[in-house]
Design a protein around this motif. Structure first.
Motif, PDB file in Angstrom:
ATOM      1  N   ALA A 172       2.409  47.159  36.472  1.00  0.00           N
ATOM      2  CA  ALA A 172       3.813  47.533  36.363  1.00  0.00           C
ATOM      3  C   ALA A 172       4.134  47.874  34.915  1.00  0.00           C
ATOM      4  CB  ALA A 172       4.698  46.386  36.840  1.00  0.00           C
ATOM      5  N   SER A 173       4.970  48.861  34.714  1.00  0.00           N
ATOM      6  CA  SER A 173       5.417  49.190  33.362  1.00  0.00           C
ATOM      7  C   SER A 173       6.520  48.231  32.937  1.00  0.00           C
ATOM      8  CB  SER A 173       5.947  50.624  33.312  1.00  0.00           C
ATOM      9  OG  SER A 173       7.178  50.727  34.024  1.00  0.00           O
ATOM     10  N   LEU A 174       6.765  48.159  31.634  1.00  0.00           N
ATOM     11  CA  LEU A 174       7.848  47.313  31.128  1.00  0.00           C
ATOM     12  C   LEU A 174       9.181  47.758  31.714  1.00  0.00           C
ATOM     13  CD1 LEU A 174       8.848  45.062  29.285  1.00  0.00           C
ATOM     14  CD2 LEU A 174       8.905  46.723  27.405  1.00  0.00           C
ATOM     15  N   GLU A 175       9.379  49.047  31.816  1.00  0.00           N
ATOM     16  CA  GLU A 175      10.629  49.566  32.378  1.00  0.00           C
ATOM     17  C   GLU A 175      10.804  49.120  33.829  1.00  0.00           C
ATOM     18  OE1 GLU A 175      12.943  53.848  33.156  1.00  0.00           O
ATOM     19  OE2 GLU A 175      10.896  53.811  32.360  1.00  0.00           O
ATOM     20  N   GLU A 176       9.740  49.173  34.618  1.00  0.00           N
ATOM     21  CA  GLU A 176       9.815  48.754  36.017  1.00  0.00           C
ATOM     22  C   GLU A 176      10.129  47.267  36.138  1.00  0.00           C
ATOM     23  OE1 GLU A 176       6.724  51.864  38.187  1.00  0.00           O
ATOM     24  OE2 GLU A 176       5.939  50.185  36.999  1.00  0.00           O
ATOM     25  N   ILE A 177       9.598  46.466  35.226  1.00  0.00           N
ATOM     26  CA  ILE A 177       9.876  45.026  35.245  1.00  0.00           C
ATOM     27  C   ILE A 177      11.334  44.762  34.895  1.00  0.00           C
ATOM     28  CG2 ILE A 177       9.361  42.819  34.142  1.00  0.00           C
ATOM     29  CD1 ILE A 177       6.474  43.918  33.735  1.00  0.00           C
ATOM     30  N   LEU A 178      11.814  45.404  33.830  1.00  0.00           N
ATOM     31  CA  LEU A 178      13.172  45.142  33.355  1.00  0.00           C
ATOM     32  C   LEU A 178      14.246  45.653  34.310  1.00  0.00           C
ATOM     33  CD1 LEU A 178      12.790  45.942  29.540  1.00  0.00           C
ATOM     34  CD2 LEU A 178      12.961  43.684  30.604  1.00  0.00           C
ATOM     35  N   ASN A 179      13.964  46.726  35.030  1.00  0.00           N
ATOM     36  CA  ASN A 179      15.002  47.268  35.923  1.00  0.00           C
ATOM     37  C   ASN A 179      14.906  46.734  37.346  1.00  0.00           C
ATOM     38  OD1 ASN A 179      13.065  48.790  37.318  1.00  0.00           O
ATOM     39  ND2 ASN A 179      13.500  50.666  36.177  1.00  0.00           N
ATOM     40  N   GLY A 180      13.981  45.800  37.596  1.00  0.00           N
ATOM     41  CA  GLY A 180      13.933  45.134  38.901  1.00  0.00           C
ATOM     42  C   GLY A 180      13.064  45.808  39.936  1.00  0.00           C
ATOM     43  N   GLU A 181      12.299  46.831  39.560  1.00  0.00           N
ATOM     44  CA  GLU A 181      11.407  47.462  40.535  1.00  0.00           C
ATOM     45  C   GLU A 181      10.203  46.580  40.860  1.00  0.00           C
ATOM     46  OE1 GLU A 181      10.654  51.835  40.249  1.00  0.00           O
ATOM     47  OE2 GLU A 181      11.723  51.591  38.336  1.00  0.00           O
ATOM     48  N   ALA A 182       9.789  45.760  39.918  1.00  0.00           N
ATOM     49  CA  ALA A 182       8.673  44.854  40.151  1.00  0.00           C
ATOM     50  C   ALA A 182       9.211  43.599  40.829  1.00  0.00           C
ATOM     51  CB  ALA A 182       7.978  44.505  38.826  1.00  0.00           C
ATOM     52  N   THR A 183       9.357  43.673  42.147  1.00  0.00           N
ATOM     53  CA  THR A 183       9.961  42.569  42.885  1.00  0.00           C
ATOM     54  C   THR A 183       9.445  42.550  44.313  1.00  0.00           C
ATOM     55  OG1 THR A 183      12.092  41.474  43.335  1.00  0.00           O
ATOM     56  CG2 THR A 183      11.976  43.855  43.743  1.00  0.00           C
TER      57      THR A 183
END
Length: 398
Positions: A12-23
């Motif tokens: 996962a990219s940092l952006e995906e983690i911070l915006n809630g896509e990594a869930t």
């Protein structure tokens, strides 16, 4: 099969983690249902805690990963309360409270718990090993057992837990920690001659790092240790033994033999580092003879500290109401500490100060406000300070 598919590294990219896509998908669906049902304004207080037992029979674990959790929620509409990172905690003790609209938090619960569980598990195992190692050296060599995306996080957690050094190159960039290490068997095998490998290694790194010769690749450990000492003399800081399990026999006898031989030949200054498949029991068995231990897999793949997160209080527009699922204690809580592992848990609005077992101790509320509506309001300690905090508490572990 798609013949045109290009290989990739799955992370996962940092952006995906911070915006809630990594869930998890059920959090995404929960958010969609709440939006459709008109429940977007319901506020919650969610508590992180450990309701199972700490792993491997301990009655304690190390709380780590707070800085990353703060980074995940910073700039978002939440209040975050937490005990300090590095706190030794016990079962059912509240560690963190996140306050805000549930619909804003739903997609972040999985990554937040992942950050805390990953780091707390590694820090706990490292601290357990450090208790046994004591004033001897503990080196963390275990990143190769993990996905490379988490190498810096693993090194950070191990250092917090008490490792004296870590090995990841990226940890200098991300953590400000100077990586330490010796040499792999591959270096000696490529040279085809252990003496040439040791000589070239010392030529390149003398005066820059402690020169440690791997002394078990092509010949008997005692023979290679003495060979390295005779070749390098005062340049040699230590030798490392990483003997495979199939060749070890009685490792304590092997180390004793090497120590005796080095001392007998005037090399008392040469230290002995042992690595490979170590745990608390094997370290305890070797501790009196060995100067340092390189531990990898048992830290990197540490048993999980099974942190969970639950709504404990809810506000549907009429004020806060203690409310949770069965099996958990309702109501947001704070935790007072008299000394490490002497804790008293109180309801959030309970202003009664507990009495310590030792009347000379003064209870301190550990639950501090770190984020106020997404803004950082509590200074974050350095890695060194967190590590010192962990080590200062280990003396209270029975």
């Amino acid at each position: 099969m798609d013949g045109n598919k290009e290989p990739k590294i799955y992370m996962a990219s940092l952006e995906e983690i911070l915006n809630g896509e990594a869930t998890d998908i059920y959090f995404k669906r929960t958010k969609e249902v709440l939006e459709e049902a008109g429940l977007a304004d319901v506020k919650v207080r969610m508590e992180v805690h450990l309701y199972g037992n700490p792993p491997e029979g301990r009655n304690w674990a190390v709380y780590a990963g707070l800085e990353e959790a703060i980074a995940l929620l910073k700039g978002k509409p939440f209040n975050l309360y937490s005990v300090p990172e590095g706190t030794l905690f016990i079962r059912k003790m509240p560690l963190m409270i996140v306050e805000g609209k549930y619909i804003d938090f739903a997609l972040l619960e999985a990554p937040l718990l992942g950050l805390l569980r990953f780091s707390s598990s590694i820090a706990t195992k490292t601290a357990s090993l450090k208790r046994v190692v004591g004033n001897k050296i503990l080196l963390f060599f275990g990143i190769r057992a993990l996905h490379p995306a988490v190498f810096p996080a693993a090194d950070r957690a191990a250092f917090i837990g008490g490792a004296d050094s870590i090995s990841g190159v990226l940890s200098e960039k991300y953590l400000g920690l100077t990586p330490q290490g010796t040499m792999p068997h591959a270096l000696i095998l490529v040279f085809g001659d252990q003496k040439e490998a040791w000589k070239w290694f010392a030529k390149l790194y003398e005066g820059k790092i402690n020169i440690v010769a791997l002394a078990d690749t092509l010949d008997d450990e005692r023979k290679e240790a003495l060979m390295a000492a005779n070749l390098l003399g005062d340049k040699l800081w230590g030798i490392r033994l990483d003997t495979p399990a199939s060749r070890r026999g009685n490792m304590k006898d092997i180390v004793e033999e090497i120590r005796w031989t080095l001392d007998l030949n005037g090399f008392k200054h040469v230290k002995i580092i042992v690595s490979g498949g170590l745990d608390e029991n094997s370290i305890l068995n070797l501790k009196d003879l060995v100067d340092g231990f390189g531990v990898g897999t048992s830290i990197a793949t540490a048993p999980s500290v099974d942190l969970s997160m639950d709504i404990v209080e809810i506000d549907r527009g009429n004020g806060w109401e203690p409310y949770t699922k069965r099996g958990k204690l309702p109501g947001a809580k704070k935790v007072y500490s008299c000394k490490p592992l002497e804790y008293y848990i109180k309801y959030w609005n309970d202003n009664e100060i507990p009495t310590c077992t030792d009347k000379n101790d003064k209870p301190v509320n550990l639950m501090k406000l770190y984020l106020n509506n997404g803004n950082l309001v509590e200074p974050l300690p350095s890695l060194d300070d967190i590590r010192k905090y962990v080590l200062s508490q280990l003396q209270f572990v029975k």
